[in-house]
Motif scaffolding. Structure first.
Motif, short mmCIF file in Angstrom:
data_model
loop_
_atom_site.label_atom_id
_atom_site.label_comp_id
_atom_site.label_asym_id
_atom_site.label_seq_id
_atom_site.Cartn_x
_atom_site.Cartn_y
_atom_site.Cartn_z
N LEU A 54 0.66 -1.23 0.15
CA LEU A 54 -0.34 -0.19 -0.09
C LEU A 54 0.47 1.52 0.20
O LEU A 54 1.99 1.16 -0.09
CB LEU A 54 -0.74 0.09 1.59
CG LEU A 54 -1.49 -1.36 1.40
CD1 LEU A 54 -2.56 -0.97 2.56
CD2 LEU A 54 -2.63 -1.27 0.33
N ARG A 55 0.38 2.43 -0.90
CA ARG A 55 0.79 3.07 -0.69
C ARG A 55 0.38 4.24 0.36
O ARG A 55 -0.46 3.35 0.77
CB ARG A 55 1.06 4.29 -2.11
CG ARG A 55 0.69 3.97 -3.42
CD ARG A 55 1.00 4.62 -4.34
NE ARG A 55 0.92 3.78 -5.81
CZ ARG A 55 -0.15 3.37 -6.74
NH1 ARG A 55 -1.22 3.01 -6.38
NH2 ARG A 55 0.50 2.82 -7.60
N PRO A 56 1.60 5.55 0.96
CA PRO A 56 0.95 6.06 2.20
C PRO A 56 -0.91 6.53 1.87
O PRO A 56 -1.68 6.81 2.88
CB PRO A 56 1.41 7.45 1.75
CG PRO A 56 3.27 7.13 1.19
CD PRO A 56 2.20 6.13 0.24
N ASP A 57 -1.04 6.64 0.92
CA ASP A 57 -2.42 7.00 0.97
C ASP A 57 -3.83 5.65 1.07
O ASP A 57 -4.73 6.03 0.44
CB ASP A 57 -3.27 7.68 -0.17
CG ASP A 57 -2.69 7.17 -1.85
OD1 ASP A 57 -2.20 6.25 -1.06
OD2 ASP A 57 -2.59 8.08 -2.57
#
Length: 89
Positions: A54-57
């Motif tokens: 997962l990305r930070p968002d």
């Protein structure tokens, strides 16, 4: 090992501008010493993820699962990486 293809463009490489298409280690080994001023590399990263990344968002990263990024094991990836870096030198 799966063939890894590379595309090179060179201003003045071997006397003319050209695109070289082929297996990167083999093609790099054909270039004369000191004939290249810069190499921009985007090699396979061996990112065969076992779970979600997962990305930070919190959006999901679409993992690479193409043949060009598959290696039998970490040792095979290390051999490939060492080989192309040696030729790029």
């Amino acid at each position: 090992m799966t063939s890894r293809f590379s595309f090179f463009w060179g201003a003045g490489v071997m006397g003319s501008e050209q695109i070289i298409v082929g297996e990167c280690v083999a093609e790099l080994s054909k270039l004369p010493d000191a004939s290249v001023d810069m190499i921009f590399a985007d090699p396979p990263y061996n990112l065969q993820l076992g779970g979600d990344l997962l990305r930070p968002d919190n959006s999901k990263v679409d993992a690479v699962d193409d043949d060009w990024d598959r290696f039998d094991d970490f040792a095979a990836y290390d051999r490939f990486t060492h080989a192309w870096l040696t030729q790029a030198r």
